[in-house]
Scaffold this active site. Structure first.
Site, PDB file in Angstrom:
ATOM      1  N   HIS A   1      -4.367   1.089   5.938  1.00 42.39           N
ATOM      2  CA  HIS A   1      -4.030   1.658   7.257  1.00 42.39           C
ATOM      3  C   HIS A   1      -2.524   1.539   7.498  1.00 42.39           C
ATOM      4  O   HIS A   1      -1.858   2.503   7.849  1.00 42.39           O
ATOM      5  CB  HIS A   1      -4.778   0.920   8.376  1.00 42.39           C
ATOM      6  CG  HIS A   1      -4.247   1.251   9.739  1.00 42.39           C
ATOM      7  ND1 HIS A   1      -4.654   2.358  10.450  1.00 42.39           N
ATOM      8  CD2 HIS A   1      -3.284   0.655  10.489  1.00 42.39           C
ATOM      9  CE1 HIS A   1      -3.979   2.418  11.595  1.00 42.39           C
ATOM     10  NE2 HIS A   1      -3.142   1.393  11.641  1.00 42.39           N
TER      11      HIS A   1
ATOM     12  N   HIS B   1       1.189   4.160   8.326  1.00 35.76           N
ATOM     13  CA  HIS B   1       2.400   3.994   9.154  1.00 35.76           C
ATOM     14  C   HIS B   1       3.714   4.122   8.386  1.00 35.76           C
ATOM     15  O   HIS B   1       4.687   4.684   8.886  1.00 35.76           O
ATOM     16  CB  HIS B   1       2.402   2.592   9.789  1.00 35.76           C
ATOM     17  CG  HIS B   1       1.484   2.433  10.946  1.00 35.76           C
ATOM     18  ND1 HIS B   1       1.753   2.962  12.188  1.00 35.76           N
ATOM     19  CD2 HIS B   1       0.297   1.794  11.059  1.00 35.76           C
ATOM     20  CE1 HIS B   1       0.759   2.652  13.019  1.00 35.76           C
ATOM     21  NE2 HIS B   1      -0.134   1.953  12.360  1.00 35.76           N
TER      22      HIS B   1
ATOM     23  N   SER C   1      -5.002   7.599   8.105  1.00 34.46           N
ATOM     24  CA  SER C   1      -5.624   6.640   7.172  1.00 34.46           C
ATOM     25  C   SER C   1      -7.148   6.727   7.236  1.00 34.46           C
ATOM     26  O   SER C   1      -7.848   5.902   6.650  1.00 34.46           O
ATOM     27  CB  SER C   1      -5.174   5.211   7.507  1.00 34.46           C
ATOM     28  OG  SER C   1      -5.430   4.919   8.880  1.00 34.46           O
TER      29      SER C   1
ATOM     30  N   GLU D   1      -0.355   5.850  16.651  1.00 28.75           N
ATOM     31  CA  GLU D   1      -1.667   5.737  16.003  1.00 28.75           C
ATOM     32  C   GLU D   1      -2.423   7.070  15.958  1.00 28.75           C
ATOM     33  O   GLU D   1      -3.039   7.383  14.941  1.00 28.75           O
ATOM     34  CB  GLU D   1      -2.526   4.688  16.722  1.00 28.75           C
ATOM     35  CG  GLU D   1      -2.009   3.269  16.622  1.00 28.75           C
ATOM     36  CD  GLU D   1      -2.047   2.693  15.192  1.00 28.75           C
ATOM     37  OE1 GLU D   1      -1.618   1.548  15.029  1.00 28.75           O
ATOM     38  OE2 GLU D   1      -2.479   3.373  14.239  1.00 28.75           O
TER      39      GLU D   1
HETATM   40  N1  HBI Z   1      -0.252  -6.515  15.224  1.00 31.52           N
HETATM   41  N2  HBI Z   1      -0.204  -6.579  12.900  1.00 31.52           N
HETATM   42  C1  HBI Z   1      -0.252  -5.857  14.035  1.00 31.52           C
HETATM   43  N3  HBI Z   1      -0.302  -4.512  13.972  1.00 31.52           N
HETATM   44  C2  HBI Z   1      -0.350  -3.762  15.096  1.00 31.52           C
HETATM   45  O1  HBI Z   1      -0.389  -2.523  15.019  1.00 31.52           O
HETATM   46  C3  HBI Z   1      -0.351  -4.406  16.354  1.00 31.52           C
HETATM   47  C4  HBI Z   1      -0.287  -5.796  16.391  1.00 31.52           C
HETATM   48  N4  HBI Z   1      -0.282  -6.434  17.566  1.00 31.52           N
HETATM   49  C5  HBI Z   1      -0.269  -5.734  18.831  1.00 31.52           C
HETATM   50  C6  HBI Z   1      -0.408  -4.261  18.671  1.00 31.52           C
HETATM   51  N5  HBI Z   1      -0.407  -3.658  17.496  1.00 31.52           N
HETATM   52  C7  HBI Z   1      -0.624  -3.371  19.864  1.00 31.52           C
HETATM   53  O2  HBI Z   1      -1.021  -4.102  20.989  1.00 31.52           O
HETATM   54  C8  HBI Z   1       0.635  -2.611  20.225  1.00 31.52           C
HETATM   55  O3  HBI Z   1       0.273  -1.598  21.104  1.00 31.52           O
HETATM   56  C9  HBI Z   1       1.598  -3.492  20.874  1.00 31.52           C
HETATM   57 FE    FE Z   2      -1.755   0.929  13.170  1.00 29.91          FE
END
Ligand code: HBI
Ligand code: FE
Length: 294
Positions: free
Chosen positions: A135, A140, A200, A181
């Protein structure tokens, strides 16, 4: 999957200080991957690389090419970061899974993308709740090679730190959700995908651009920040930008004024809603969501 109650970002909200982020990242452990794990990556990559053709935006496909990804093995973050750093200053750092919002925002603000270093099991090929390396890296990382999107992601991280001060992280999580996303972009050759959560996912890649079930609505920053989303199944609405310039320029503006506006105007939209002020590309039938709610 049954349609769960609509919820906001289910990720743990960090209460740490932004400089806490180093404790959440570690070594990718690339030499520890087994041949079975590399095999899962190979299967996922070979299937998805065909499905994204003609459906992903050109900037994403350019990013896939730029990263010179080895299709048969899980990418090495250090090697990929050398290419990325040279192009846009971004690097990929390894995390074990979701991390609290604050360190997440801080990492983005410093052009470090946190990618999961684990990969799903062979029996989870179509869907996994936590962001794994497929993913995160396949979904990304390619767009981080695009200068404008790279700037957007840094601005998003900085906006997140400000949101934390205003107590509006939920609204910012929705912006991330409906752009990074699950975002769509209207390009000359048609409706295309840039959202990693779609790119993904084999099923959602086709669904997002071909199904008449979901709404497709022109992107509006405040509208997106007031719209709930679901984490358990295909989206019921997708928001459409007309360029990455639009996304960056709308997002780089100072959010403080908008945050105050949102605190006054408590309007909230459900994932399937269409608002009177929406610029509607597709009014969806919602037949997919209805079929899952039975
Ligand atoms: N942590 N590893 C990881 N990947 C993310 O996409 C991620 C996260 N923590 C918080 C988050 N995304 C979402 O709450 C964002 O919208 C901030
Ligand atoms: Fe993501």
């Amino acid at each position: 999957m049954k349609a769960e109650k609509v919820q906001d970002s289910g990720n743990p909200t960090g209460h740490g200080k932004p400089e806490d982020w180093p404790k959440y990242i570690g070594d990718q452990g690339w030499e520890n991957y087994t041949s079975e794990e590399h095999g899962v990556w190979k299967t996922l990559f070979e299937r998805q690389k065909e499905i994204v053709k003609g459906r992903a935006c050109k900037e994403y496909l350019d990013g896939i090419a730029a990263l010179e990804m080895d299709q048969t093995q899980i990418p090495n973050f250090e090697e990929a970061s050398k290419i990325l750093k040279a192009k846009t200053g971004w690097e990929v750092v390894a995390v074990k899974g979701l991390i609290p919002d604050l360190p997440f925002f801080q990492l983005l603000a410093e052009r470090k993308f946190p990618a999961g270093n684990f990969i799903r099991k062979p029996d989870q090929m179509d869907y996994i709740e936590e962001p794994d390396v497929f993913h995160d890296f396949f979904g990304h990382v390619p767009l981080l090679a695009n200068p404008i999107f790279a700037d957007y992601m840094e601005a998003y991280g900085k906006g997140g730190l400000k949101a934390h001060e205003h107590g509006t992280i939920t609204n910012l999580a929705r912006l991330y959700w409906y752009t990074v996303e699950f975002g769509l972009i209207q390009q000359d050759d048609g409706m295309r995908i840039y959202g990693a959560g779609i790119l993904s996912s084999p099923g959602e890649t086709k669904f997002a651009v071909e199904s008449n079930s979901p709404n497709r609505i022109g992107f509006d920053l405040k509208r997106v920040m007031q719209t709930n989303y679901r984490v358990d199944d295909y989206q019921q609405s997708y928001f459409v930008i007309d360029s990455f310039d639009q996304l960056f320029s709308e997002t780089y503006a100072d959010f403080s004024k908008l945050y105050e506006e949102i605190k006054q105007d408590k309007t909230e939209y459900a994932p399937e809603d269409i608002a009177g002020s929406d610029n509607v590309f597709t009014k969806g039938t919602q037949e997919y969501a209805k079929s899952k709610d039975k």
